[in-house]
Design a protein around this motif. Structure first.
Motif, PDB file in Angstrom:
ATOM      1  N   SER A 102      39.292  38.985  35.863  1.00 38.03           N
ATOM      2  CA  SER A 102      39.485  39.087  37.313  1.00 38.03           C
ATOM      3  C   SER A 102      39.589  37.716  37.952  1.00 38.03           C
ATOM      4  O   SER A 102      40.340  37.519  38.912  1.00 38.03           O
ATOM      5  CB  SER A 102      38.334  39.868  37.941  1.00 38.03           C
ATOM      6  OG  SER A 102      38.311  41.192  37.469  1.00 38.03           O
ATOM      7  N   ILE A 103      38.806  36.760  37.453  1.00 33.27           N
ATOM      8  CA  ILE A 103      38.879  35.399  37.973  1.00 33.27           C
ATOM      9  C   ILE A 103      40.262  34.806  37.715  1.00 33.27           C
ATOM     10  O   ILE A 103      40.857  34.154  38.570  1.00 33.27           O
ATOM     11  CB  ILE A 103      37.782  34.517  37.350  1.00 33.27           C
ATOM     12  CG1 ILE A 103      36.399  34.978  37.815  1.00 33.27           C
ATOM     13  CG2 ILE A 103      38.001  33.045  37.693  1.00 33.27           C
ATOM     14  CD1 ILE A 103      35.252  34.273  37.113  1.00 33.27           C
ATOM     15  N   GLU A 104      40.798  35.060  36.530  1.00 35.76           N
ATOM     16  CA  GLU A 104      42.074  34.469  36.133  1.00 35.76           C
ATOM     17  C   GLU A 104      43.269  35.128  36.814  1.00 35.76           C
ATOM     18  O   GLU A 104      44.285  34.489  37.070  1.00 35.76           O
ATOM     19  CB  GLU A 104      42.227  34.555  34.608  1.00 35.76           C
ATOM     20  CG  GLU A 104      41.230  33.694  33.842  1.00 35.76           C
ATOM     21  CD  GLU A 104      41.368  33.868  32.336  1.00 35.76           C
ATOM     22  OE1 GLU A 104      42.170  34.749  31.922  1.00 35.76           O
ATOM     23  OE2 GLU A 104      40.692  33.153  31.591  1.00 35.76           O
ATOM     24  N   ASP A 105      43.147  36.416  37.072  1.00 37.97           N
ATOM     25  CA  ASP A 105      44.304  37.156  37.599  1.00 37.97           C
ATOM     26  C   ASP A 105      43.827  38.147  38.653  1.00 37.97           C
ATOM     27  O   ASP A 105      43.149  39.124  38.339  1.00 37.97           O
ATOM     28  CB  ASP A 105      45.005  37.897  36.463  1.00 37.97           C
ATOM     29  CG  ASP A 105      46.320  38.552  36.896  1.00 37.97           C
ATOM     30  OD1 ASP A 105      46.577  38.612  38.117  1.00 37.97           O
ATOM     31  OD2 ASP A 105      47.076  38.989  36.014  1.00 37.97           O
ATOM     32  N   ILE A 106      44.211  37.895  39.908  1.00 40.29           N
ATOM     33  CA  ILE A 106      43.742  38.745  40.999  1.00 40.29           C
ATOM     34  C   ILE A 106      44.303  40.151  40.908  1.00 40.29           C
ATOM     35  O   ILE A 106      43.703  41.110  41.415  1.00 40.29           O
ATOM     36  CB  ILE A 106      44.099  38.099  42.354  1.00 40.29           C
ATOM     37  CG1 ILE A 106      43.276  38.743  43.486  1.00 40.29           C
ATOM     38  CG2 ILE A 106      45.593  38.200  42.633  1.00 40.29           C
ATOM     39  CD1 ILE A 106      43.394  38.032  44.809  1.00 40.29           C
ATOM     40  N   THR A 107      45.440  40.329  40.222  1.00 42.45           N
ATOM     41  CA  THR A 107      45.977  41.684  40.073  1.00 42.45           C
ATOM     42  C   THR A 107      45.101  42.527  39.160  1.00 42.45           C
ATOM     43  O   THR A 107      45.024  43.754  39.322  1.00 42.45           O
ATOM     44  CB  THR A 107      47.415  41.649  39.510  1.00 42.45           C
ATOM     45  OG1 THR A 107      47.401  40.997  38.240  1.00 42.45           O
ATOM     46  CG2 THR A 107      48.344  40.903  40.440  1.00 42.45           C
ATOM     47  N   VAL A 108      44.439  41.896  38.189  1.00 44.05           N
ATOM     48  CA  VAL A 108      43.478  42.620  37.349  1.00 44.05           C
ATOM     49  C   VAL A 108      42.316  43.096  38.210  1.00 44.05           C
ATOM     50  O   VAL A 108      41.833  44.226  38.081  1.00 44.05           O
ATOM     51  CB  VAL A 108      42.977  41.727  36.202  1.00 44.05           C
ATOM     52  CG1 VAL A 108      41.859  42.426  35.415  1.00 44.05           C
ATOM     53  CG2 VAL A 108      44.127  41.361  35.281  1.00 44.05           C
ATOM     54  N   LEU A 109      41.885  42.228  39.113  1.00 43.52           N
ATOM     55  CA  LEU A 109      40.788  42.607  40.009  1.00 43.52           C
ATOM     56  C   LEU A 109      41.179  43.801  40.872  1.00 43.52           C
ATOM     57  O   LEU A 109      40.401  44.757  41.000  1.00 43.52           O
ATOM     58  CB  LEU A 109      40.406  41.423  40.895  1.00 43.52           C
ATOM     59  CG  LEU A 109      39.434  41.735  42.038  1.00 43.52           C
ATOM     60  CD1 LEU A 109      38.097  42.229  41.491  1.00 43.52           C
ATOM     61  CD2 LEU A 109      39.245  40.514  42.930  1.00 43.52           C
ATOM     62  N   THR A 110      42.364  43.759  41.482  1.00 50.16           N
ATOM     63  CA  THR A 110      42.743  44.861  42.368  1.00 50.16           C
ATOM     64  C   THR A 110      42.848  46.172  41.599  1.00 50.16           C
ATOM     65  O   THR A 110      42.543  47.240  42.145  1.00 50.16           O
ATOM     66  CB  THR A 110      44.079  44.560  43.072  1.00 50.16           C
ATOM     67  OG1 THR A 110      45.067  44.212  42.100  1.00 50.16           O
ATOM     68  CG2 THR A 110      43.925  43.427  44.048  1.00 50.16           C
ATOM     69  N   ALA A 111      43.238  46.120  40.346  1.00 49.94           N
ATOM     70  CA  ALA A 111      43.280  47.346  39.543  1.00 49.94           C
ATOM     71  C   ALA A 111      41.887  47.909  39.339  1.00 49.94           C
ATOM     72  O   ALA A 111      41.665  49.125  39.407  1.00 49.94           O
ATOM     73  CB  ALA A 111      43.948  47.073  38.201  1.00 49.94           C
ATOM     74  N   MET A 112      40.921  47.006  39.111  1.00 49.12           N
ATOM     75  CA  MET A 112      39.549  47.473  38.837  1.00 49.12           C
ATOM     76  C   MET A 112      38.781  47.810  40.107  1.00 49.12           C
ATOM     77  O   MET A 112      37.766  48.497  40.051  1.00 49.12           O
ATOM     78  CB  MET A 112      38.802  46.427  38.013  1.00 49.12           C
ATOM     79  CG  MET A 112      39.288  46.375  36.570  1.00 49.12           C
ATOM     80  SD  MET A 112      38.214  45.418  35.474  1.00 49.12           S
ATOM     81  CE  MET A 112      38.643  43.766  35.960  1.00 49.12           C
ATOM     82  N   LEU A 113      39.249  47.336  41.263  1.00 52.08           N
ATOM     83  CA  LEU A 113      38.574  47.690  42.514  1.00 52.08           C
ATOM     84  C   LEU A 113      38.592  49.201  42.741  1.00 52.08           C
ATOM     85  O   LEU A 113      37.717  49.746  43.413  1.00 52.08           O
ATOM     86  CB  LEU A 113      39.254  46.997  43.697  1.00 52.08           C
ATOM     87  CG  LEU A 113      38.964  45.510  43.889  1.00 52.08           C
ATOM     88  CD1 LEU A 113      39.748  44.975  45.081  1.00 52.08           C
ATOM     89  CD2 LEU A 113      37.484  45.248  44.066  1.00 52.08           C
ATOM     90  N   GLU A 114      39.616  49.851  42.198  1.00 56.37           N
ATOM     91  CA  GLU A 114      39.749  51.293  42.403  1.00 56.37           C
ATOM     92  C   GLU A 114      39.416  52.075  41.134  1.00 56.37           C
ATOM     93  O   GLU A 114      39.892  53.197  40.942  1.00 56.37           O
ATOM     94  CB  GLU A 114      41.171  51.606  42.870  1.00 56.37           C
ATOM     95  CG  GLU A 114      41.496  50.954  44.201  1.00 56.37           C
ATOM     96  CD  GLU A 114      42.937  51.124  44.632  1.00 56.37           C
ATOM     97  OE1 GLU A 114      43.156  51.684  45.715  1.00 56.37           O
ATOM     98  OE2 GLU A 114      43.836  50.702  43.895  1.00 56.37           O
ATOM     99  N   ALA A 115      38.597  51.473  40.271  1.00 57.21           N
ATOM    100  CA  ALA A 115      38.233  52.140  39.027  1.00 57.21           C
ATOM    101  C   ALA A 115      37.518  53.461  39.314  1.00 57.21           C
ATOM    102  O   ALA A 115      36.634  53.547  40.163  1.00 57.21           O
ATOM    103  CB  ALA A 115      37.353  51.227  38.196  1.00 57.21           C
TER     104      ALA A 115
END
Length: 870
Positions: A134-147
């Motif tokens: 998530s730190i490296e790629d904000i798109t990974v974070l946004t995917a996991m925000l809606e896990a």
């Protein structure tokens, strides 16, 4: 007994069949309209639930319940929104040792899903790896925000939330700035407009990704992704939420239907699918509006609303993070807040006059960050109080005209249009807002095209010379009242889609508006005339021979005076350039400038005194002689060059062009071919090609074929018969691909080499028809007329395609016909070409085509255009 692999294969086949049956049922529900409007959310959720059941069953089949592995749906699937062709994004949460232990089981699980027909994307990560990714790629974070847990307990869900919390990765401020930058960059890839012919429903401006981005921002900054919850936090009004939700559902329904008609993951609303989707959604042709145009208008309006409300919410998030700044008063009504224009009073606006006062204050302040979000919302809520111009008080009408006469009038009109004010003030403008035209000529919706035309007009007022528009900066200062030209630009296409002649209907609208608004009769007449005749100059220049004095005289007679000519020239340039970024080029610039200049001279001379051919020829000869003298050529040498040139060239050519051609003939032996090529304007790729050669059958076809192979598109051809059996041909060409502009010397070399050999060996290149042209078939129309001077006119209207002109020229050669003049015009997918042609009799003399020749030519042309020609 079956092996485990055989059992899995059978299980997957059954699952695939069940999923196909479920999707067919969902598609049926969609087609019957049961899921229209709010029901689309139910359909998306139910499809996600159906896939959940399949995924969970496969998980239980492959993974022991005590394995220490947790399964989550992420991304759009995590939101519980699953379109027919969407990916199934999964996250397996496990520590490295555990994931390694069950690597084979996980491989079996994912294989089972793929064999079941699910397009699965997956990641296997530990909590620490989730944080790091998530730190490296904000798109990974946004995917996991809606896990969303599929096979995970509450403790595991909380652990995943903690691993990507703002305390560890992307705190609210950096997250907001990064996602806002990402949004702006994405918009820029689509030219910052949703009004493209083939819009992207997901990624384009105002598309579903914009709505999702706002939700992610809300979740990170406010702590909730529920738009309705933002009302309680003061970030959105209830009306804004309702509007945004309606727009989102419209987009969602379009995307669901697009996946069905495409049968694959497709987010771009291509021409291939637009008509199919419109039919599937139940749209029908009504009056002058096609079903597909109605559907696209629904999209454009929804995307516009998403953009409008999204801008407000972005601003409120910014204030939430950075805090309110001390207001800076401007006047009794308005102030600046953090660089945004804001109303000072909470109950603004109290009168319609205060709405127009807002735009006046905005125009006088130059560059601002924009309109404050609370004021923008107040404006939206107050729109019903604004009367249309026909019901407004005289003072309000004068206030509007003051905006047109004031600072930055075009920017003001653009702001009024985007905020919904212009559509309230002029209801006819609202009707064309978001209205597309299903063709390749108009690449913007009518309202966006109108704003582009106004923007072009504003650029003429800058005063500086322009490479794009040769004369505009000289003509603009002569306008008596520039606001009249702006009104003509505003109304010129306002009647599109009503089923009649939009120029005439728009002229009626313009007359009513101008009279009602309080303009005098002369001003009203000028605006009305411009709207009615706004296509006159373009049609004359592109379809007629403007080197013919009779054409100029007829055009000047319709125009009548210098004032109309000035206004019409500027409106025409702005209109063509605002229709498509690719439509305006150096050739059209010179064409319009030549027509303007010739008409101005005709008006100055007096329409009762048309210039005779002999007088025109004498004037041109003297101008050419003067130019050639500067090249060091004496009178005897000039006379010798003139003797090799056709007389009609001096009647219809430009002095600079004729001097260039004459100079090209120096040192040329009898019967020798001479080709010269020069740029029309710097850095545009447009070229002028001059060919002098002995006349032979098939010569025109050979030249066209070579130019086609050079990647050049012919815009105009003048084919003149010179003395002693020679030809004097001039071609105006532009590169088919602007990224590959050919070099003039190389074109000259290739043409010379080809024409020195056997012409029958020269064949046009064969190319595949571009995808987009296949959806705009125009039935071929072939016509013949008497052109005078022993010639026939061939007019051809058909679908444009690569190599079309080369094929037509080849057929003319096959029929042993000669081309004397050609005007090539392309309007999107529509080609409109005109040729002056002759046949030859037994003595080799040029003759017009008789009926038998016309029928034979027509038959061969139709066979070629219908795809039957080899």
């Amino acid at each position: 007994m079956q092996s485990l692999q055989q059992q899995d294969t059978a299980w997957a086949a059954t699952a695939r069949e069940g999923l196909a049956a479920t999707d067919a049922a969902f598609a049926s529900r969609f087609d019957t309209g049961v899921e229209a409007e709010a029901g689309i959310d139910r359909l998306l959720a139910e499809r996600a639930a159906a896939v959940d059941a399949l995924v969970q069953a496969a998980w239980l089949r492959c993974i022991p319940t005590d394995a220490g592995l947790a399964l989550f749906a992420v991304g759009g699937y995590g939101r519980g929104e699953l379109y027919p062709q969407s990916d199934i994004d999964l996250l397996v949460l496990a520590e490295p040792a555990v994931s390694q232990q069950y690597a084979d089981a996980l491989g079996r699980f994912f294989t089972l899903l793929w064999d079941s027909g699910l397009p699965v994307g997956h990641a296997v990560r530990s909590l620490a790896q989730c944080t790091e990714a998530s730190i490296e790629d904000i798109t990974v974070l946004t995917a996991m925000l809606e896990a969303r847990p599929l096979a995970a307990n509450e403790h595991e869900r909380r652990e995943l939330q903690a691993a990507v919390s703002p305390l560890l990765v992307w705190p609210p401020q950096p997250f907001f700035e990064a996602k806002r930058a990402e949004l702006r960059e994405r918009h820029a890839r689509f030219d910052d407009t949703a009004d493209n012919l083939e819009p992207n429903l997901k990624e384009g401006p105002g598309g579903l990704r914009d709505v999702q981005t706002l939700s992610w921002m809300a979740l990170r900054i406010i702590g909730t992704a529920d738009m309705e919850s933002l009302v309680a936090f003061g970030q959105l009004g209830a009306d804004e939420v309702a509007t945004l939700e309606r727009a989102r559902r419209t987009l969602a329904r379009l995307r669901y239907g697009l996946h069905l008609v495409a049968g694959k993951r497709e987010e771009r609303l291509r021409f291939d699918y637009q008509k199919l989707l419109a039919t599937r959604l139940g749209f029908e042709d009504v009056g002058g509006t096609l079903a597909v145009e109605q559907m696209m208008q629904a999209f454009y309006r929804s995307a516009s609303l998403v953009l409008r409300i999204g801008d407000r919410l972005l601003q409120r998030f910014e204030e939430q993070l950075e805090g309110e700044a001390e207001p800076e008063p401007l006047d009794a009504l308005f102030e600046l807040r953090r660089g945004y224009l804001a109303a000072r009073e909470a109950d603004w606006p109290r009168t319609p006059a205060q709405i127009f006062a807002l735009f006046s204050a905005w125009a006088m302040r130059g560059e601002l960050n924009g309109l404050h979000s609370h004021t923008a919302r107040a404006l939206a809520e107050a729109l019903p109080m604004l009367p249309d111009f026909s019901r407004a008080e005289p003072a309000l009408r004068q206030q509007f005209m003051a905006l047109l006469r004031g600072t930055q009038p075009v920017r003001t009109l653009t702001r009024m249009a985007r905020l919904g004010v212009l559509g309230r003030w002029i209801p006819a403008f609202l009707r064309v807002s978001g209205r597309m035209q299903f063709d390749l000529f108009h690449v913007y919706t009518v309202d966006q095209h109108t704003l582009a035309v106004l923007k072009n007009l504003a650029s003429f007022a800058s005063g500086g010379p322009s490479e794009r528009f040769a004369l505009a900066h000289e003509v603009w200062p002569r306008l008596r009242k520039p606001e009249l030209l702006l009104l003509a630009g505003l109304f010129h296409d306002i009647a599109k889609g009503r089923g009649g002649d939009h120029s005439e209907l728009g002229g009626d609208d313009a007359r009513v508006f101008c009279r009602t608004i309080g303009l005098g009769e002369a001003d009203t007449a000028l605006v009305e005339w411009l709207v009615r005749k706004h296509l006159l100059m373009s049609i004359t220049a592109q379809k007629q021979d403007i080197a013919d004095p009779e054409v100029i005289h007829r055009f000047a007679t319709v125009v009548g005076d210098r004032e109309r000519l000035d206004h019409l020239y500027l409106l025409t340039c702005a209109d063509i350039a605002g229709t498509s970024p690719k439509l305006w080029n150096a050739w059209k610039d010179r064409l319009m400038a030549d027509l303007y200049t010739a008409t101005r001279l005709a008006l100055r001379r007096g329409l009762e005194n048309p210039l005779a051919a002999a007088e025109r020829s004498a004037e041109t000869r003297q101008a050419v002689r003067t130019r050639l003298t500067t090249f060091g050529i004496d009178d005897a040498g000039i006379d010798a060059l003139f003797a090799r040139m056709p007389e009609i060239g001096f009647q219809r050519g430009r002095p600079d062009q004729l001097a260039w051609q004459a100079a090209s003939l120096r040192g040329l032996a009898e019967g020798e071919t001479r080709v010269r090529v020069r740029p029309v304007a710097a850095d545009t790729g447009a070229l002028e090609v001059f060919v002098h050669s002995l006349d032979r059958d098939g010569l025109f076809a050979a030249i066209v074929a070579v130019l086609d192979r050079c990647g050049l598109e012919i815009q105009h051809a003048r084919v003149l018969d010179g003395p002693n059996g020679t030809i004097f041909d001039t071609f105006e060409v532009i590169p088919g691909d602007p990224r590959r502009a050919p070099v003039a010397d190389e074109v000259a070399r290739r043409l010379t080499q080809a024409l020195d050999g056997p012409l029958e060996d020269i064949r046009p290149a064969r190319r595949t028809q571009p995808r987009h042209l296949r959806h705009f078939r125009i039935p071929p129309k072939i016509g013949f007329d008497d052109a005078g001077q022993g010639r026939s006119t061939l007019s051809l209207v058909c679908t444009d395609r690569p190599g079309l002109l080369a094929d037509v020229a080849r057929i003319l050669r096959n029929q042993r016909l000669r081309v004397h003049d050609a005007r090539i015009a392309t309007f999107g997918a529509r080609a409109e070409d005109v040729f002056q042609i002759t046949a030859t009799d037994a003595q080799g003399r040029n003759q017009p085509l008789d009926e038998n020749r016309r029928q034979a030519l027509s038959a061969e042309l139709l066979a070629c255009l219908e795809g039957e020609h080899p």
